[in-house]
Design an enzyme around this catalytic site. Structure first.
Site, PDB file in Angstrom:
ATOM      1  N   SER A 152      50.626  62.589  34.669  1.00  0.00           N
ATOM      2  CA  SER A 152      51.551  63.764  34.787  1.00  0.00           C
ATOM      3  C   SER A 152      51.601  64.751  36.020  1.00  0.00           C
ATOM      4  O   SER A 152      50.537  64.536  36.693  1.00  0.00           O
ATOM      5  CB  SER A 152      51.297  64.712  33.417  1.00  0.00           C
ATOM      6  N   TYR A 165      46.261  69.643  27.276  1.00  0.00           N
ATOM      7  CA  TYR A 165      47.285  68.841  28.098  1.00  0.00           C
ATOM      8  C   TYR A 165      47.017  68.702  29.479  1.00  0.00           C
ATOM      9  O   TYR A 165      46.747  67.467  30.060  1.00  0.00           O
ATOM     10  CB  TYR A 165      48.779  68.870  27.877  1.00  0.00           C
TER      11      TYR A 165
HETATM   12  P1  NAD Z   1      56.977  60.001  23.672  1.00  0.00           P
HETATM   13  O1  NAD Z   1      56.428  61.107  22.518  1.00  0.00           O
HETATM   14  O2  NAD Z   1      58.239  59.387  23.496  1.00  0.00           O
HETATM   15  O3  NAD Z   1      55.915  58.642  23.590  1.00  0.00           O
HETATM   16  C1  NAD Z   1      54.497  58.901  23.291  1.00  0.00           C
HETATM   17  C2  NAD Z   1      54.071  57.720  22.533  1.00  0.00           C
HETATM   18  O4  NAD Z   1      52.915  57.568  22.560  1.00  0.00           O
HETATM   19  C3  NAD Z   1      54.604  57.515  21.290  1.00  0.00           C
HETATM   20  O5  NAD Z   1      55.394  56.577  20.942  1.00  0.00           O
HETATM   21  C4  NAD Z   1      53.571  57.913  20.548  1.00  0.00           C
HETATM   22  O6  NAD Z   1      53.738  57.379  19.017  1.00  0.00           O
HETATM   23  C5  NAD Z   1      52.448  57.050  21.003  1.00  0.00           C
HETATM   24  N1  NAD Z   1      51.202  57.695  20.799  1.00  0.00           N
HETATM   25  C6  NAD Z   1      50.700  59.077  20.776  1.00  0.00           C
HETATM   26  N2  NAD Z   1      49.217  59.029  20.221  1.00  0.00           N
HETATM   27  C7  NAD Z   1      49.131  57.536  20.171  1.00  0.00           C
HETATM   28  C8  NAD Z   1      47.920  57.038  19.503  1.00  0.00           C
HETATM   29  N3  NAD Z   1      46.802  57.758  19.277  1.00  0.00           N
HETATM   30  N4  NAD Z   1      47.943  55.601  19.728  1.00  0.00           N
HETATM   31  C9  NAD Z   1      48.870  54.932  20.004  1.00  0.00           C
HETATM   32  N5  NAD Z   1      50.140  55.736  20.315  1.00  0.00           N
HETATM   33  C10 NAD Z   1      50.232  56.921  20.251  1.00  0.00           C
HETATM   34  O7  NAD Z   1      56.625  60.717  25.172  1.00  0.00           O
HETATM   35  P2  NAD Z   1      56.688  60.211  26.472  1.00  0.00           P
HETATM   36  O8  NAD Z   1      57.396  61.175  27.230  1.00  0.00           O
HETATM   37  O9  NAD Z   1      57.452  59.010  26.801  1.00  0.00           O
HETATM   38  O10 NAD Z   1      55.111  60.116  27.042  1.00  0.00           O
HETATM   39  C11 NAD Z   1      54.525  58.772  27.459  1.00  0.00           C
HETATM   40  C12 NAD Z   1      53.619  59.326  28.449  1.00  0.00           C
HETATM   41  O11 NAD Z   1      54.179  59.867  29.534  1.00  0.00           O
HETATM   42  C13 NAD Z   1      52.542  60.304  27.827  1.00  0.00           C
HETATM   43  O12 NAD Z   1      51.251  60.099  28.191  1.00  0.00           O
HETATM   44  C14 NAD Z   1      52.940  61.829  28.530  1.00  0.00           C
HETATM   45  O13 NAD Z   1      52.051  62.682  28.728  1.00  0.00           O
HETATM   46  C15 NAD Z   1      53.510  61.226  29.789  1.00  0.00           C
HETATM   47  N6  NAD Z   1      54.492  62.133  30.606  1.00  0.00           N
HETATM   48  C16 NAD Z   1      55.529  62.581  29.882  1.00  0.00           C
HETATM   49  C17 NAD Z   1      56.195  63.305  30.547  1.00  0.00           C
HETATM   50  C18 NAD Z   1      57.425  63.959  30.178  1.00  0.00           C
HETATM   51  O14 NAD Z   1      58.314  64.948  30.419  1.00  0.00           O
HETATM   52  N7  NAD Z   1      58.215  63.322  28.828  1.00  0.00           N
HETATM   53  C19 NAD Z   1      55.920  63.807  31.809  1.00  0.00           C
HETATM   54  C20 NAD Z   1      54.990  63.348  32.462  1.00  0.00           C
HETATM   55  C21 NAD Z   1      54.120  62.479  31.571  1.00  0.00           C
END
Ligand code: NAD
Length: 231
Positions: A152, A165
Protein backbone atom coordinates in the site's frame (compact mmCIF):
# COMPACT_ATOMS: atom_id res chain seq x y z
CA UNK A 1 0.20 -15.23 -23.19
CA UNK A 2 3.48 -14.46 -21.42
CA UNK A 3 2.55 -16.70 -18.50
CA UNK A 4 1.61 -19.91 -20.33
CA UNK A 5 2.50 -23.05 -18.33
CA UNK A 6 3.07 -20.98 -15.19
CA UNK A 7 1.17 -21.49 -11.96
CA UNK A 8 0.22 -18.51 -9.80
CA UNK A 9 -1.18 -18.55 -6.28
CA UNK A 10 -3.25 -15.48 -5.41
CA UNK A 11 -4.28 -15.16 -1.76
CA UNK A 12 -7.66 -13.58 -1.05
CA UNK A 13 -8.36 -13.92 -4.76
CA UNK A 14 -12.15 -13.77 -4.79
CA UNK A 15 -12.78 -10.05 -4.53
CA UNK A 16 -11.34 -6.64 -5.23
CA UNK A 17 -7.69 -6.40 -6.28
CA UNK A 18 -7.16 -10.16 -5.80
CA UNK A 19 -9.90 -11.07 -8.26
CA UNK A 20 -8.65 -8.56 -10.85
CA UNK A 21 -5.13 -9.99 -10.42
CA UNK A 22 -6.41 -13.54 -10.92
CA UNK A 23 -8.19 -12.50 -14.13
CA UNK A 24 -5.15 -10.66 -15.51
CA UNK A 25 -2.72 -13.52 -14.70
CA UNK A 26 -5.13 -15.98 -16.32
CA UNK A 27 -5.56 -13.75 -19.36
CA UNK A 28 -1.76 -13.82 -19.71
CA UNK A 29 -1.88 -17.64 -19.68
CA UNK A 30 -1.23 -18.60 -16.05
CA UNK A 31 -3.03 -21.46 -14.32
CA UNK A 32 -4.40 -20.37 -10.98
CA UNK A 33 -4.35 -21.59 -7.40
CA UNK A 34 -7.20 -19.59 -5.91
CA UNK A 35 -7.11 -18.94 -2.17
CA UNK A 36 -10.01 -17.70 -0.08
CA UNK A 37 -11.35 -18.20 3.43
CA UNK A 38 -13.87 -21.04 3.77
CA UNK A 39 -17.51 -19.85 3.91
CA UNK A 40 -20.75 -20.66 2.10
CA UNK A 41 -20.75 -17.20 0.45
CA UNK A 42 -17.14 -17.60 -0.72
CA UNK A 43 -17.91 -21.07 -2.11
CA UNK A 44 -20.53 -19.54 -4.42
CA UNK A 45 -18.20 -16.69 -5.48
CA UNK A 46 -15.42 -19.23 -6.09
CA UNK A 47 -17.65 -21.39 -8.30
CA UNK A 48 -18.44 -18.32 -10.46
CA UNK A 49 -14.77 -17.36 -10.76
CA UNK A 50 -13.64 -20.93 -11.49
CA UNK A 51 -16.14 -21.06 -14.35
CA UNK A 52 -14.80 -17.77 -15.79
CA UNK A 53 -11.24 -19.08 -15.57
CA UNK A 54 -12.12 -22.42 -17.16
CA UNK A 55 -13.92 -20.55 -19.96
CA UNK A 56 -10.57 -18.80 -20.59
CA UNK A 57 -8.97 -22.26 -20.89
CA UNK A 58 -7.06 -22.08 -17.63
CA UNK A 59 -6.65 -24.79 -15.02
CA UNK A 60 -7.75 -23.79 -11.50
CA UNK A 61 -7.30 -25.26 -8.05
CA UNK A 62 -9.29 -23.83 -5.15
CA UNK A 63 -7.15 -23.74 -2.01
CA UNK A 64 -9.34 -22.65 0.90
CA UNK A 65 -7.64 -21.47 4.04
CA UNK A 66 -6.77 -18.63 6.37
CA UNK A 67 -3.32 -17.37 5.40
CA UNK A 68 -2.60 -16.23 8.95
CA UNK A 69 -2.73 -19.87 10.15
CA UNK A 70 0.43 -21.90 9.65
CA UNK A 71 -1.40 -25.24 9.25
CA UNK A 72 -3.69 -23.76 6.57
CA UNK A 73 -0.75 -22.33 4.64
CA UNK A 74 1.13 -25.64 4.76
CA UNK A 75 -2.02 -27.41 3.48
CA UNK A 76 -2.44 -24.86 0.66
CA UNK A 77 1.12 -25.38 -0.60
CA UNK A 78 0.90 -29.19 -0.28
CA UNK A 79 -2.30 -29.18 -2.39
CA UNK A 80 -0.64 -26.98 -5.05
CA UNK A 81 2.39 -29.26 -5.20
CA UNK A 82 0.19 -32.36 -5.48
CA UNK A 83 -2.12 -30.91 -8.16
CA UNK A 84 0.19 -28.74 -10.30
CA UNK A 85 3.58 -30.17 -9.32
CA UNK A 86 5.09 -26.68 -8.99
CA UNK A 87 4.47 -22.99 -8.28
CA UNK A 88 5.96 -20.06 -10.23
CA UNK A 89 4.30 -16.94 -8.81
CA UNK A 90 2.94 -16.03 -5.39
CA UNK A 91 0.74 -12.95 -5.12
CA UNK A 92 0.39 -12.06 -1.44
CA UNK A 93 -2.82 -10.09 -1.79
CA UNK A 94 -5.04 -11.05 1.17
CA UNK A 95 -5.35 -8.22 3.64
CA UNK A 96 -7.78 -6.37 5.85
CA UNK A 97 -8.36 -3.23 7.87
CA UNK A 98 -9.68 -2.92 11.43
CA UNK A 99 -9.61 0.80 12.04
CA UNK A 100 -9.61 2.68 15.33
CA UNK A 101 -8.01 5.73 16.82
CA UNK A 102 -4.77 4.65 18.45
CA UNK A 103 -5.90 5.12 22.05
CA UNK A 104 -9.06 3.08 21.41
CA UNK A 105 -7.39 0.32 19.41
CA UNK A 106 -7.78 -3.05 21.10
CA UNK A 107 -5.00 -5.61 21.18
CA UNK A 108 -7.30 -7.89 19.17
CA UNK A 109 -7.61 -5.24 16.39
CA UNK A 110 -3.87 -4.68 16.36
CA UNK A 111 -3.10 -8.41 16.36
CA UNK A 112 -5.64 -9.37 13.69
CA UNK A 113 -4.28 -6.88 11.15
CA UNK A 114 -0.65 -7.82 11.84
CA UNK A 115 -1.56 -11.53 11.67
CA UNK A 116 -3.20 -11.27 8.23
CA UNK A 117 -1.26 -8.42 6.56
CA UNK A 118 2.22 -9.38 7.77
CA UNK A 119 2.38 -12.86 9.33
CA UNK A 120 0.26 -14.21 6.47
CA UNK A 121 2.75 -12.80 3.93
CA UNK A 122 5.62 -14.29 5.98
CA UNK A 123 4.01 -17.75 6.07
CA UNK A 124 3.13 -17.82 2.35
CA UNK A 125 6.48 -16.36 1.25
CA UNK A 126 8.39 -18.88 3.37
CA UNK A 127 6.52 -21.82 1.82
CA UNK A 128 6.90 -20.35 -1.69
CA UNK A 129 10.66 -19.78 -1.32
CA UNK A 130 11.15 -23.30 0.09
CA UNK A 131 9.29 -24.63 -2.97
CA UNK A 132 11.22 -22.42 -5.47
CA UNK A 133 14.56 -23.56 -4.01
CA UNK A 134 13.57 -27.25 -4.03
CA UNK A 135 12.48 -27.05 -7.64
CA UNK A 136 15.53 -25.21 -9.00
CA UNK A 137 15.87 -23.27 -12.25
CA UNK A 138 14.06 -24.32 -15.40
CA UNK A 139 14.02 -22.96 -18.94
CA UNK A 140 10.54 -21.41 -18.60
CA UNK A 141 11.68 -18.28 -16.78
CA UNK A 142 14.70 -16.16 -15.96
CA UNK A 143 13.60 -16.18 -12.33
CA UNK A 144 13.55 -19.12 -9.94
CA UNK A 145 10.25 -17.76 -8.66
CA UNK A 146 8.39 -14.51 -8.08
CA UNK A 147 6.69 -13.05 -5.06
CA UNK A 148 4.49 -9.99 -5.43
CA UNK A 149 3.08 -8.41 -2.29
CA UNK A 150 0.07 -6.15 -2.61
CA UNK A 151 1.27 -3.59 -0.10
CA UNK A 152 0.00 0.00 0.00
CA UNK A 153 1.09 3.61 -0.28
CA UNK A 154 0.87 3.35 3.50
CA UNK A 155 4.06 1.30 3.57
CA UNK A 156 5.69 4.75 3.41
CA UNK A 157 2.90 7.30 4.05
CA UNK A 158 1.70 7.50 7.67
CA UNK A 159 -2.05 6.98 8.19
CA UNK A 160 -3.66 8.44 11.29
CA UNK A 161 -6.47 6.25 12.61
CA UNK A 162 -4.97 3.14 11.01
CA UNK A 163 -1.82 2.48 13.08
CA UNK A 164 -2.19 -1.31 12.79
CA UNK A 165 -2.61 -1.22 8.99
CA UNK A 166 0.19 1.28 8.32
CA UNK A 167 2.53 -0.66 10.64
CA UNK A 168 1.73 -3.95 8.85
CA UNK A 169 2.45 -2.43 5.43
CA UNK A 170 5.60 -0.61 6.61
CA UNK A 171 6.92 -3.94 7.90
CA UNK A 172 5.88 -5.65 4.66
CA UNK A 173 8.16 -3.23 2.79
CA UNK A 174 11.10 -4.30 4.97
CA UNK A 175 10.16 -7.98 4.57
CA UNK A 176 10.15 -7.55 0.77
CA UNK A 177 13.51 -5.75 0.73
CA UNK A 178 15.10 -8.28 3.08
CA UNK A 179 13.87 -11.27 1.06
CA UNK A 180 15.04 -9.65 -2.17
CA UNK A 181 18.47 -9.17 -0.59
CA UNK A 182 18.54 -12.68 0.91
CA UNK A 183 17.35 -14.59 -2.18
CA UNK A 184 18.14 -12.27 -5.09
CA UNK A 185 21.35 -14.18 -5.81
CA UNK A 186 19.28 -17.33 -6.23
CA UNK A 187 17.14 -15.45 -8.75
CA UNK A 188 14.02 -15.15 -6.64
CA UNK A 189 12.32 -11.86 -7.41
CA UNK A 190 10.38 -10.09 -4.66
CA UNK A 191 8.41 -6.89 -5.27
CA UNK A 192 5.76 -4.81 -3.56
CA UNK A 193 2.96 -3.07 -5.40
CA UNK A 194 1.72 -0.04 -3.48
CA UNK A 195 -1.73 1.09 -4.56
CA UNK A 196 -3.37 4.29 -3.42
CA UNK A 197 -7.14 4.23 -2.86
CA UNK A 198 -8.83 1.52 -4.92
CA UNK A 199 -12.61 1.06 -4.82
CA UNK A 200 -13.06 -2.34 -3.13
CA UNK A 201 -14.94 -3.75 -0.11
CA UNK A 202 -11.92 -3.12 2.19
CA UNK A 203 -12.50 0.66 2.20
CA UNK A 204 -16.25 0.90 1.47
CA UNK A 205 -16.90 3.56 4.14
CA UNK A 206 -14.41 5.84 2.30
CA UNK A 207 -16.42 5.86 -0.98
CA UNK A 208 -20.00 4.71 -0.39
CA UNK A 209 -21.41 8.16 0.39
CA UNK A 210 -20.82 11.53 -1.25
CA UNK A 211 -19.29 13.24 1.77
CA UNK A 212 -16.65 10.55 2.29
CA UNK A 213 -15.92 10.26 -1.41
CA UNK A 214 -15.50 14.06 -1.74
CA UNK A 215 -13.04 14.00 1.18
CA UNK A 216 -11.15 11.08 -0.38
CA UNK A 217 -10.96 12.79 -3.76
CA UNK A 218 -9.05 15.72 -2.20
CA UNK A 219 -6.20 13.21 -1.66
CA UNK A 220 -6.23 11.71 -5.17
CA UNK A 221 -4.34 13.57 -7.92
CA UNK A 222 -6.63 12.15 -10.66
CA UNK A 223 -10.29 12.76 -11.31
CA UNK A 224 -11.43 9.33 -10.17
CA UNK A 225 -10.87 6.65 -7.54
CA UNK A 226 -8.78 3.71 -8.74
CA UNK A 227 -10.39 0.41 -9.78
CA UNK A 228 -9.05 -3.12 -9.08
CA UNK A 229 -8.30 -3.57 -12.80
CA UNK A 230 -5.89 -0.58 -12.63
CA UNK A 231 -3.67 -2.69 -10.35
P1 NAD B 1 -10.90 -6.79 -0.38
O1 NAD B 1 -11.49 -6.73 0.96
O2 NAD B 1 -11.79 -6.75 -1.56
O3 NAD B 1 -9.97 -8.07 -0.55
C1 NAD B 1 -9.20 -8.63 0.46
C2 NAD B 1 -9.37 -10.13 0.35
O4 NAD B 1 -8.53 -10.76 1.32
C3 NAD B 1 -10.82 -10.56 0.64
O5 NAD B 1 -11.25 -11.45 -0.37
C4 NAD B 1 -10.70 -11.25 1.99
O6 NAD B 1 -11.66 -12.28 2.18
C5 NAD B 1 -9.29 -11.80 1.90
N1 NAD B 1 -8.74 -12.14 3.22
C6 NAD B 1 -8.74 -11.39 4.34
N2 NAD B 1 -8.19 -12.06 5.34
C7 NAD B 1 -7.81 -13.27 4.85
C8 NAD B 1 -7.18 -14.41 5.42
N3 NAD B 1 -6.83 -14.43 6.69
N4 NAD B 1 -6.93 -15.48 4.61
C9 NAD B 1 -7.29 -15.47 3.31
N5 NAD B 1 -7.90 -14.42 2.72
C10 NAD B 1 -8.16 -13.34 3.50
O7 NAD B 1 -9.86 -5.59 -0.44
P2 NAD B 1 -8.76 -5.17 -1.56
O8 NAD B 1 -8.77 -3.71 -1.56
O9 NAD B 1 -8.94 -5.91 -2.81
O10 NAD B 1 -7.44 -5.64 -0.79
C11 NAD B 1 -6.45 -6.47 -1.37
C12 NAD B 1 -5.08 -6.01 -0.90
O11 NAD B 1 -4.82 -4.71 -1.43
C13 NAD B 1 -4.94 -5.89 0.62
O12 NAD B 1 -3.69 -6.41 1.02
C14 NAD B 1 -5.00 -4.40 0.86
O13 NAD B 1 -4.33 -4.02 2.02
C15 NAD B 1 -4.33 -3.88 -0.40
N6 NAD B 1 -4.61 -2.47 -0.73
C16 NAD B 1 -5.89 -2.07 -0.98
C17 NAD B 1 -6.10 -0.72 -1.28
C18 NAD B 1 -7.47 -0.17 -1.54
O14 NAD B 1 -7.63 1.05 -1.54
N7 NAD B 1 -8.49 -1.00 -1.79
C19 NAD B 1 -5.02 0.18 -1.34
C20 NAD B 1 -3.74 -0.30 -1.10
C21 NAD B 1 -3.56 -1.63 -0.80
Amino acid sequence: MKLSNKVALVTGGLKGIGRATVMELATQGADIALNYRASEKNKVLAEELVKELKDLGRDVLCVEGDISHEEDVEKIFKSIKKYFGHLDILVNNAGLQQDASFIDMTLAQWQKVIDVNLTGQFLCSREAIREFLKRGMNDKSKALGKIINISSVHETIPWAGHANYASSKGALRMLMQTLAQEYGKQKIRVNNICPGAIQTPINKPAWDNKESLDALMTLIPYDRIGQPEDI
